[in-house]
Enzyme design. Structure first.
Site, PDB file in Angstrom:
ATOM      1  N   GLY A  11       0.836  -1.213   0.000  1.00 55.60           N
ATOM      2  CA  GLY A  11       0.000   0.000   0.000  1.00 55.60           C
ATOM      3  C   GLY A  11       0.862   1.251   0.000  1.00 55.60           C
ATOM      4  N   SER A  13       1.671   3.381  -2.197  1.00 58.10           N
ATOM      5  CA  SER A  13       1.256   4.572  -2.968  1.00 58.10           C
ATOM      6  C   SER A  13       0.132   5.343  -2.282  1.00 58.10           C
ATOM      7  CB  SER A  13       0.790   4.143  -4.365  1.00 58.10           C
ATOM      8  OG  SER A  13      -0.141   3.074  -4.258  1.00 58.10           O
ATOM      9  N   LEU A  15      -2.246   6.983   1.122  1.00 58.97           N
ATOM     10  CA  LEU A  15      -2.104   8.060   2.116  1.00 58.97           C
ATOM     11  C   LEU A  15      -1.038   7.736   3.165  1.00 58.97           C
ATOM     12  CD1 LEU A  15      -3.198  10.509   3.839  1.00 58.97           C
ATOM     13  CD2 LEU A  15      -4.937   8.935   4.701  1.00 58.97           C
ATOM     14  N   VAL A  16      -1.157   6.582   3.802  1.00 56.78           N
ATOM     15  CA  VAL A  16      -0.241   6.252   4.901  1.00 56.78           C
ATOM     16  C   VAL A  16       1.136   5.866   4.342  1.00 56.78           C
ATOM     17  CG1 VAL A  16       0.103   4.810   6.941  1.00 56.78           C
ATOM     18  CG2 VAL A  16      -2.212   5.513   6.304  1.00 56.78           C
ATOM     19  N   TYR A 152     -15.669  -4.367   6.712  1.00 59.53           N
ATOM     20  CA  TYR A 152     -14.283  -3.891   6.883  1.00 59.53           C
ATOM     21  C   TYR A 152     -13.781  -4.205   8.297  1.00 59.53           C
ATOM     22  CZ  TYR A 152     -10.733  -0.074   7.198  1.00 59.53           C
ATOM     23  OH  TYR A 152      -9.604   0.692   7.368  1.00 59.53           O
ATOM     24  N   PRO A 179      -4.613   2.843  13.959  1.00 57.58           N
ATOM     25  CA  PRO A 179      -4.730   4.304  13.863  1.00 57.58           C
ATOM     26  C   PRO A 179      -6.186   4.754  13.927  1.00 57.58           C
ATOM     27  CG  PRO A 179      -3.678   3.361  11.890  1.00 57.58           C
ATOM     28  CD  PRO A 179      -4.324   2.238  12.663  1.00 57.58           C
ATOM     29  N   HIS A 195     -12.944   9.436   2.698  1.00 58.07           N
ATOM     30  CA  HIS A 195     -13.173   9.813   4.090  1.00 58.07           C
ATOM     31  C   HIS A 195     -13.588  11.290   4.163  1.00 58.07           C
ATOM     32  CE1 HIS A 195     -10.759   6.136   4.930  1.00 58.07           C
ATOM     33  NE2 HIS A 195     -11.617   6.042   5.919  1.00 58.07           N
ATOM     34  N   ASP A 292     -24.947   9.736   9.751  1.00 56.04           N
ATOM     35  CA  ASP A 292     -23.894  10.227  10.649  1.00 56.04           C
ATOM     36  C   ASP A 292     -22.857   9.141  10.931  1.00 56.04           C
ATOM     37  OD1 ASP A 292     -24.381  12.884  11.208  1.00 56.04           O
ATOM     38  OD2 ASP A 292     -25.685  12.469  12.925  1.00 56.04           O
TER      39      ASP A 292
HETATM   40  P1  NAP Z   1      -5.246   4.302   0.418  1.00 50.27           P
HETATM   41  O1  NAP Z   1      -4.714   5.677   0.344  1.00 50.27           O
HETATM   42  O2  NAP Z   1      -6.573   4.007  -0.195  1.00 50.27           O
HETATM   43  O3  NAP Z   1      -4.165   3.328  -0.228  1.00 50.27           O
HETATM   44  C1  NAP Z   1      -4.433   1.970  -0.369  1.00 50.27           C
HETATM   45  C2  NAP Z   1      -3.180   1.287  -0.832  1.00 50.27           C
HETATM   46  O4  NAP Z   1      -3.434  -0.108  -0.919  1.00 50.27           O
HETATM   47  C3  NAP Z   1      -2.697   1.757  -2.195  1.00 50.27           C
HETATM   48  O5  NAP Z   1      -1.295   1.766  -2.197  1.00 50.27           O
HETATM   49  C4  NAP Z   1      -3.225   0.665  -3.126  1.00 50.27           C
HETATM   50  O6  NAP Z   1      -2.425   0.495  -4.289  1.00 50.27           O
HETATM   51  C5  NAP Z   1      -3.080  -0.556  -2.220  1.00 50.27           C
HETATM   52  N1  NAP Z   1      -3.979  -1.639  -2.581  1.00 50.27           N
HETATM   53  C6  NAP Z   1      -5.346  -1.637  -2.502  1.00 50.27           C
HETATM   54  N2  NAP Z   1      -5.835  -2.803  -2.922  1.00 50.27           N
HETATM   55  C7  NAP Z   1      -4.768  -3.561  -3.290  1.00 50.27           C
HETATM   56  C8  NAP Z   1      -4.628  -4.869  -3.819  1.00 50.27           C
HETATM   57  N3  NAP Z   1      -5.708  -5.647  -4.052  1.00 50.27           N
HETATM   58  N4  NAP Z   1      -3.384  -5.315  -4.104  1.00 50.27           N
HETATM   59  C9  NAP Z   1      -2.299  -4.548  -3.866  1.00 50.27           C
HETATM   60  N5  NAP Z   1      -2.363  -3.316  -3.340  1.00 50.27           N
HETATM   61  C10 NAP Z   1      -3.592  -2.822  -3.074  1.00 50.27           C
HETATM   62  O7  NAP Z   1      -5.323   3.800   1.911  1.00 50.27           O
HETATM   63  P2  NAP Z   1      -4.712   4.438   3.238  1.00 50.27           P
HETATM   64  O8  NAP Z   1      -5.715   5.413   3.742  1.00 50.27           O
HETATM   65  O9  NAP Z   1      -3.300   4.814   3.025  1.00 50.27           O
HETATM   66  O10 NAP Z   1      -4.798   3.181   4.217  1.00 50.27           O
HETATM   67  C11 NAP Z   1      -3.647   2.427   4.553  1.00 50.27           C
HETATM   68  C12 NAP Z   1      -3.994   1.536   5.716  1.00 50.27           C
HETATM   69  O11 NAP Z   1      -4.426   2.323   6.814  1.00 50.27           O
HETATM   70  C13 NAP Z   1      -5.152   0.575   5.399  1.00 50.27           C
HETATM   71  O12 NAP Z   1      -4.854  -0.690   5.920  1.00 50.27           O
HETATM   72  C14 NAP Z   1      -6.340   1.207   6.123  1.00 50.27           C
HETATM   73  O13 NAP Z   1      -7.277   0.239   6.489  1.00 50.27           O
HETATM   74  C15 NAP Z   1      -5.658   1.843   7.311  1.00 50.27           C
HETATM   75  N6  NAP Z   1      -6.374   2.976   7.916  1.00 50.27           N
HETATM   76  C16 NAP Z   1      -6.696   4.070   7.173  1.00 50.27           C
HETATM   77  C17 NAP Z   1      -7.372   5.115   7.779  1.00 50.27           C
HETATM   78  C18 NAP Z   1      -7.763   6.346   7.015  1.00 50.27           C
HETATM   79  O14 NAP Z   1      -8.428   7.242   7.608  1.00 50.27           O
HETATM   80  N7  NAP Z   1      -7.387   6.509   5.753  1.00 50.27           N
HETATM   81  C19 NAP Z   1      -7.700   5.047   9.152  1.00 50.27           C
HETATM   82  C20 NAP Z   1      -7.325   3.914   9.875  1.00 50.27           C
HETATM   83  C21 NAP Z   1      -6.650   2.887   9.249  1.00 50.27           C
HETATM   84  P3  NAP Z   1      -2.702   1.362  -5.641  1.00 50.27           P
HETATM   85  O15 NAP Z   1      -2.427   2.797  -5.301  1.00 50.27           O
HETATM   86  O16 NAP Z   1      -1.758   0.822  -6.624  1.00 50.27           O
HETATM   87  O17 NAP Z   1      -4.148   1.125  -5.966  1.00 50.27           O
HETATM   88  P1  GDP Z   2     -15.711   6.985   9.673  1.00 50.93           P
HETATM   89  O1  GDP Z   2     -14.957   7.552  10.806  1.00 50.93           O
HETATM   90  O2  GDP Z   2     -15.307   5.610   9.344  1.00 50.93           O
HETATM   91  O3  GDP Z   2     -17.194   7.111   9.862  1.00 50.93           O
HETATM   92  O4  GDP Z   2     -15.257   7.751   8.399  1.00 50.93           O
HETATM   93  P2  GDP Z   2     -15.479   9.090   7.587  1.00 50.93           P
HETATM   94  O5  GDP Z   2     -14.180   9.735   7.401  1.00 50.93           O
HETATM   95  O6  GDP Z   2     -16.208   8.688   6.361  1.00 50.93           O
HETATM   96  O7  GDP Z   2     -16.334  10.103   8.496  1.00 50.93           O
HETATM   97  C1  GDP Z   2     -17.677  10.032   8.505  1.00 50.93           C
HETATM   98  C2  GDP Z   2     -18.322  11.176   9.272  1.00 50.93           C
HETATM   99  O8  GDP Z   2     -18.208  12.394   8.551  1.00 50.93           O
HETATM  100  C3  GDP Z   2     -19.820  10.869   9.370  1.00 50.93           C
HETATM  101  O9  GDP Z   2     -20.342  11.462  10.535  1.00 50.93           O
HETATM  102  C4  GDP Z   2     -20.370  11.548   8.115  1.00 50.93           C
HETATM  103  O10 GDP Z   2     -21.744  11.859   8.222  1.00 50.93           O
HETATM  104  C5  GDP Z   2     -19.506  12.817   8.094  1.00 50.93           C
HETATM  105  N1  GDP Z   2     -19.361  13.414   6.746  1.00 50.93           N
HETATM  106  C6  GDP Z   2     -19.787  14.648   6.390  1.00 50.93           C
HETATM  107  N2  GDP Z   2     -19.544  14.896   5.104  1.00 50.93           N
HETATM  108  C7  GDP Z   2     -18.906  13.788   4.617  1.00 50.93           C
HETATM  109  C8  GDP Z   2     -18.379  13.453   3.335  1.00 50.93           C
HETATM  110  O11 GDP Z   2     -18.418  14.215   2.364  1.00 50.93           O
HETATM  111  N3  GDP Z   2     -17.766  12.233   3.229  1.00 50.93           N
HETATM  112  C9  GDP Z   2     -17.676  11.362   4.282  1.00 50.93           C
HETATM  113  N4  GDP Z   2     -17.053  10.192   4.108  1.00 50.93           N
HETATM  114  N5  GDP Z   2     -18.190  11.644   5.495  1.00 50.93           N
HETATM  115  C10 GDP Z   2     -18.788  12.846   5.668  1.00 50.93           C
END
Ligand code: NAP
Ligand code: GDP
Length: 340
Positions: A11, A13, A15-16, A152, A179, A195, A292
């Site tokens: 992963g 490429s 965000l994390v 998920y 996280p 998100h 919500d």
């Molecule tokens: P992201 O930006 O959507 O990136 C997802 C990454 O996974 C990309 O590098 C993508 O590759 C790769 N990927 C997805 N499906 C794949 C597959 N089938 N085979 C190989 N690679 C694959 O996600 P992120 O937000 O950085 O999340 C990273 C981790 O943090 C995840 O495990 C997520 O559950 C966790 N997390 C995220 C958040 C959040 O708020 N974003 C919060 C808590 C935990 P390509 O770019 O090539 O598609």
């Molecule tokens: P969650 O923490 O997994 O629920 O992830 P989200 O980042 O999707 O946050 C969701 C919260 O933001 C909920 O309370 C939604 O109602 C609110 N929200 C408001 N506008 C948006 C939007 O444009 N996209 C998303 N994903 N959530 C939104």
């Protein structure tokens, strides 16, 4: 860690992953979070293979021969995408996680180095919906997750189960990080399947364009009531914590990576901060017909701070948000915005 190590970030490429790449490339070499002598960092993407496929996963391990894995790859989405695709989130993430861990185990004895550690990434979504707050590392399995993202959440919970089973049966050093909501450069800025922070940044960008075109009453439409609370961590702060975990944390039990539990922010405060960062403060309204999701999920970082040190500094929310908005504006053409 051994003197020579190959750290594979799946992963890479996303965000994390890009947050980790940024920190590894910008912190001084040899410093607490900088690259160390003997380390090779690989940031894999889906172009290296679809990790839902065991053969492709095996081929990636064969190619890079890692000694350590930070496993971030996942099907990721915000509230609305999670609500739409529960089976897909469950199935894809179960497959990806099972393949990554089994190839790290390497039961066939393919000729490559033994994996010293795998850190997989969970999320505070894994916690039960009905639970006493704050969330802590002991509560992962103490009740069903919120129904909006049960696919998920269950897939991610199973990683913790796998980690314990691999340790008990084979003595492997697999662990996980939990996280809270993350944001920063390289996020998915799709308008709907993202998100809240990246989604609202992209929507605010469009509202500002409308205002500039003469529609001075244009407003950002925020889904839901704006009342839910979230803890947000900047991807570049989170990156430092992953790098520290890689070097210092050797326990199978998960570790919450979060700002303090007193740092919850309401969705309305997020909307206010984003419109402010775009210079159109307060130009928002709510669509209360939309969900919500979970009302709040405050997690404690007490265990983290007791280990990493109380002097670890988190970037203030407004500063990290401004950096993210600036990055989005500078990279609009190449950012993930959902445009083809
Ligand atoms: P992201 O930006 O959507 O990136 C997802 C990454 O996974 C990309 O590098 C993508 O590759 C790769 N990927 C997805 N499906 C794949 C597959 N089938 N085979 C190989 N690679 C694959 O996600 P992120 O937000 O950085 O999340 C990273 C981790 O943090 C995840 O495990 C997520 O559950 C966790 N997390 C995220 C958040 C959040 O708020 N974003 C919060 C808590 C935990 P390509 O770019 O090539 O598609
Ligand atoms: P969650 O923490 O997994 O629920 O992830 P989200 O980042 O999707 O946050 C969701 C919260 O933001 C909920 O309370 C939604 O109602 C609110 N929200 C408001 N506008 C948006 C939007 O444009 N996209 C998303 N994903 N959530 C939104």
């Amino acid at each position: 860690m051994s003197s020579s190590s190959v750290i594979l970030v799946t992963g890479g490429s996303g965000l994390v992953g890009q947050g980790i790449k940024y920190v590894i490339e910008t912190e001084p070499v040899g410093s607490k979070f900088g690259k160390r002598e003997g380390e090779t960092w690989i940031f894999a993407t889906s172009k290296d293979g679809d990790l839902k496929d065991p053969k492709a996963t095996e081929a990636m391990y064969e190619k890079y021969k890692p000694t350590h894995v930070i496993h971030l790859a996942a099907l990721v989405g915000g509230l609305f995408k999670n609500m739409k695709y529960k089976l897909t989130f469950l199935r894809d993430n179960m497959l990806i996680n099972a393949n990554i861990l089994e190839s790290a185990h390497n039961p066939g004895g393919a000729p490559r180095p033994k994996i010293e550690k795998v850190i997989s990434c969970l999320s505070t979504c894994v916690f039960p919906d009905k639970v006493t707050y704050p969330l802590d590392e002991n509560k992962v399995h103490s009740g069903p997750p919120h129904e909006s993202n049960f696919g998920y959440a269950h897939a991610k919970r199973m990683v913790d189960v796998y980690n314990h089973a691999y340790k008990e049966e084979f003595g492997l050093n697999f662990t996980s990080a939990i996280p809270t909501n993350v944001f920063g450069p390289y996020d998915n800025f799709d308008l709907e399947d993202s998100h809240v922070i990246p989604g609202l940044i992209h929507k605010t960008y469009k509202v500002k364009k409308e205002i500039e075109a003469g529609n001075k009453d244009a407003k950002l439409v925020v889904a839901g009531t704006g009342k839910p609370l979230r803890q947000f961590i900047y991807s570049r702060d989170l990156a430092k914590l992953f790098i520290w975990m890689l070097r210092e944390y050797d326990d199978v039990e998960p570790l919450i990576l979060s700002v303090g539990e007193d740092e919850e922010v309401s969705i309305e405060e997020v909307a206010k901060a984003i419109t402010k960062a775009f210079g159109i403060e307060g130009q928002y309204k709510f669509d209360t017909s939309r969900a919500d999701g979970q009302f709040r999920k405050p997690a404690t970082n007490a265990k983290l701070l007791s280990l990493v040190g109380k002097d670890f500094t988190f970037t203030p929310f407004d500063e990290a948000l401004q950096e993210t908005v600036d990055w989005f504006l500078q990279n609009y053409e190449t950012a993930r915005t959902g445009k083809k």
